[in-house]
Scaffold this active site. Sequence first.
Site, PDB file in Angstrom:
ATOM      1  N   ASN A 160      54.424 -47.741 -40.679  1.00  0.00           N
ATOM      2  CA  ASN A 160      53.202 -48.484 -40.358  1.00  0.00           C
ATOM      3  C   ASN A 160      53.438 -49.918 -40.800  1.00  0.00           C
ATOM      4  O   ASN A 160      53.365 -50.216 -41.985  1.00  0.00           O
ATOM      5  CB  ASN A 160      52.010 -47.863 -41.105  1.00  0.00           C
ATOM      6  CG  ASN A 160      50.763 -48.722 -41.004  1.00  0.00           C
ATOM      7  OD1 ASN A 160      50.681 -49.588 -40.131  1.00  0.00           O
ATOM      8  ND2 ASN A 160      49.799 -48.501 -41.881  1.00  0.00           N
ATOM      9  N   TRP A 161      53.736 -50.767 -39.830  1.00  0.00           N
ATOM     10  CA  TRP A 161      54.087 -52.149 -40.172  1.00  0.00           C
ATOM     11  C   TRP A 161      52.881 -52.950 -40.643  1.00  0.00           C
ATOM     12  O   TRP A 161      53.026 -54.048 -41.165  1.00  0.00           O
ATOM     13  CB  TRP A 161      54.684 -52.850 -38.954  1.00  0.00           C
ATOM     14  CG  TRP A 161      56.085 -52.437 -38.610  1.00  0.00           C
ATOM     15  CD1 TRP A 161      56.823 -51.401 -39.153  1.00  0.00           C
ATOM     16  CD2 TRP A 161      56.934 -53.057 -37.639  1.00  0.00           C
ATOM     17  NE1 TRP A 161      58.060 -51.350 -38.576  1.00  0.00           N
ATOM     18  CE2 TRP A 161      58.158 -52.356 -37.637  1.00  0.00           C
ATOM     19  CE3 TRP A 161      56.771 -54.128 -36.764  1.00  0.00           C
ATOM     20  CZ2 TRP A 161      59.220 -52.703 -36.793  1.00  0.00           C
ATOM     21  CZ3 TRP A 161      57.823 -54.477 -35.924  1.00  0.00           C
ATOM     22  CH2 TRP A 161      59.036 -53.771 -35.948  1.00  0.00           C
ATOM     23  N   LYS A 162      51.693 -52.464 -40.390  1.00  0.00           N
ATOM     24  CA  LYS A 162      50.460 -53.235 -40.663  1.00  0.00           C
ATOM     25  C   LYS A 162      50.567 -54.599 -39.974  1.00  0.00           C
ATOM     26  O   LYS A 162      51.172 -54.689 -38.900  1.00  0.00           O
ATOM     27  CB  LYS A 162      50.235 -53.371 -42.167  1.00  0.00           C
ATOM     28  CG  LYS A 162      50.362 -52.031 -42.879  1.00  0.00           C
ATOM     29  CD  LYS A 162      49.857 -52.064 -44.267  1.00  0.00           C
ATOM     30  CE  LYS A 162      50.189 -50.749 -44.942  1.00  0.00           C
ATOM     31  NZ  LYS A 162      49.456 -50.517 -46.175  1.00  0.00           N
TER      32      LYS A 162
ATOM     33  N   HIS B  51      43.248 -45.049 -40.646  1.00  0.00           N
ATOM     34  CA  HIS B  51      43.956 -45.553 -41.835  1.00  0.00           C
ATOM     35  C   HIS B  51      42.928 -46.061 -42.840  1.00  0.00           C
ATOM     36  O   HIS B  51      41.885 -46.613 -42.444  1.00  0.00           O
ATOM     37  CB  HIS B  51      44.913 -46.675 -41.430  1.00  0.00           C
ATOM     38  CG  HIS B  51      45.835 -47.052 -42.551  1.00  0.00           C
ATOM     39  ND1 HIS B  51      45.452 -47.894 -43.558  1.00  0.00           N
ATOM     40  CD2 HIS B  51      47.094 -46.644 -42.850  1.00  0.00           C
ATOM     41  CE1 HIS B  51      46.458 -48.021 -44.423  1.00  0.00           C
ATOM     42  NE2 HIS B  51      47.459 -47.267 -44.011  1.00  0.00           N
TER      43      HIS B  51
ATOM     44  N   GLU C 141      42.783 -48.613 -44.559  1.00  0.00           N
ATOM     45  CA  GLU C 141      42.434 -50.038 -44.430  1.00  0.00           C
ATOM     46  C   GLU C 141      41.440 -50.261 -43.290  1.00  0.00           C
ATOM     47  O   GLU C 141      40.594 -51.150 -43.367  1.00  0.00           O
ATOM     48  CB  GLU C 141      43.720 -50.867 -44.233  1.00  0.00           C
ATOM     49  CG  GLU C 141      44.499 -50.959 -45.536  1.00  0.00           C
ATOM     50  CD  GLU C 141      46.000 -51.064 -45.383  1.00  0.00           C
ATOM     51  OE1 GLU C 141      46.488 -51.409 -44.297  1.00  0.00           O
ATOM     52  OE2 GLU C 141      46.694 -50.775 -46.384  1.00  0.00           O
TER      53      GLU C 141
ATOM     54  N   GLU D 285      46.959 -39.616 -47.188  1.00  0.00           N
ATOM     55  CA  GLU D 285      47.292 -40.860 -47.864  1.00  0.00           C
ATOM     56  C   GLU D 285      46.255 -41.155 -48.947  1.00  0.00           C
ATOM     57  O   GLU D 285      45.185 -41.708 -48.644  1.00  0.00           O
ATOM     58  CB  GLU D 285      47.288 -42.021 -46.863  1.00  0.00           C
ATOM     59  CG  GLU D 285      48.299 -41.883 -45.754  1.00  0.00           C
ATOM     60  CD  GLU D 285      48.737 -43.250 -45.241  1.00  0.00           C
ATOM     61  OE1 GLU D 285      49.920 -43.533 -45.321  1.00  0.00           O
ATOM     62  OE2 GLU D 285      47.885 -44.030 -44.814  1.00  0.00           O
TER      63      GLU D 285
ATOM     64  N   GLY E 161      50.375 -48.930 -51.091  1.00  0.00           N
ATOM     65  CA  GLY E 161      50.756 -50.304 -51.406  1.00  0.00           C
ATOM     66  C   GLY E 161      50.650 -50.653 -52.881  1.00  0.00           C
ATOM     67  O   GLY E 161      50.706 -51.827 -53.248  1.00  0.00           O
TER      68      GLY E 161
ATOM     69  N   SER F 141      53.261 -45.278 -51.043  1.00  0.00           N
ATOM     70  CA  SER F 141      54.389 -45.733 -51.848  1.00  0.00           C
ATOM     71  C   SER F 141      55.592 -44.796 -51.809  1.00  0.00           C
ATOM     72  O   SER F 141      56.246 -44.567 -52.830  1.00  0.00           O
ATOM     73  CB  SER F 141      53.935 -45.995 -53.290  1.00  0.00           C
ATOM     74  OG  SER F 141      52.924 -46.994 -53.313  1.00  0.00           O
TER      75      SER F 141
ATOM     76  N   GLY G  19      54.421 -47.495 -45.336  1.00  0.00           N
ATOM     77  CA  GLY G  19      53.966 -48.873 -45.166  1.00  0.00           C
ATOM     78  C   GLY G  19      55.077 -49.844 -45.544  1.00  0.00           C
ATOM     79  O   GLY G  19      56.003 -50.106 -44.784  1.00  0.00           O
ATOM     80  N   GLY G  20      54.987 -50.357 -46.769  1.00  0.00           N
ATOM     81  CA  GLY G  20      55.897 -51.415 -47.233  1.00  0.00           C
ATOM     82  C   GLY G  20      57.367 -51.146 -46.956  1.00  0.00           C
ATOM     83  O   GLY G  20      58.089 -52.028 -46.466  1.00  0.00           O
TER      84      GLY G  20
HETATM   85  C1  PEP Z   1      50.342 -47.022 -45.470  1.00  0.00           C
HETATM   86  O1  PEP Z   1      49.825 -48.130 -45.350  1.00  0.00           O
HETATM   87  O2  PEP Z   1      50.098 -46.152 -44.622  1.00  0.00           O
HETATM   88  C2  PEP Z   1      51.210 -46.778 -46.617  1.00  0.00           C
HETATM   89  C3  PEP Z   1      51.523 -45.558 -46.912  1.00  0.00           C
HETATM   90  O3  PEP Z   1      51.635 -47.886 -47.309  1.00  0.00           O
HETATM   91  P1  PEP Z   1      52.720 -47.927 -48.496  1.00  0.00           P
HETATM   92  O4  PEP Z   1      53.884 -47.059 -48.076  1.00  0.00           O
HETATM   93  O5  PEP Z   1      53.102 -49.364 -48.621  1.00  0.00           O
HETATM   94  O6  PEP Z   1      52.059 -47.381 -49.716  1.00  0.00           O
END
Ligand code: PEP
Length: 249
Positions: free
Chosen positions: A10-12, A95, A97, A167, A173, A212, A233-234
Amino acid sequence: MSRTKLVAGNWKMHGSLAVNLSLLTAVGAGVADVRGQTAVCVPYPYLAQARSLLAGSPVAWGAQDVSEHVQGAYTGEVSGAMLSDFGCRYVIVGHSERRSCYGDTDAVVAAKFAAALKAGLTPILCVGETLAEREANVTAQVVTRQLEAVLRGSGVGSLARAVIAYEPVWAIGTGKTASPAQAQAVHALIRARIARDDDALAGGVRILYGGSVKGSNAKELFGQPDIDGGLIGGASLVAEDFLAICAAT
Ligand code: PEP
């Protein structure tokens, strides 16, 4: 039942044509030996780039959100039919966010889920509790409520064409990962809730963990009986890190 693992990035709201070019080229080249499936969910303007750079590659691609509406006067929105027309396979819905920053309620998420399915996309339905909810011992209730909104709207059979991502919001994040046991407990609870409606189907639904995930913890997380891969994500923004996670499938 054996389920093929899936790692979805998930590049956001990250990327540029130049940065994506090197990231997608490296990911496309690096997944050759990966056992599980891989996907990237990119910002709308870069769908065309993902489509052209990933053509013929095993890396699937998709979007990060979809409108609950079919078409009409909804400025700024993108419909499921548009994503599908374009060739997207996946779309993330719900998600945290979107839920926290843009007011996507359980009902809106359920409508987006239904819209994605109707358009032939595979929704990746995100569920998860906040830190306050975990500390108040209501994780099970929150995750069940989020899931039940979709069950009510689309029926349990719809999950045969979807992916779920657990999640925990406190792990997204933040660098804090749910322990494999904490994640497994919630994944088992989600699967049990689906089994209550359809036991046979529950065994085939892929439930990803997100929060994470890194190369260093992916193997142990993905080794849990009800964890079928990750939503990343990251770490999905750095080819080497993303590929290390993909390799853990
Ligand atoms: C996400 O935004 O779906 C996510 C899991 O982010 P991260 O891996 O950065 O925690």
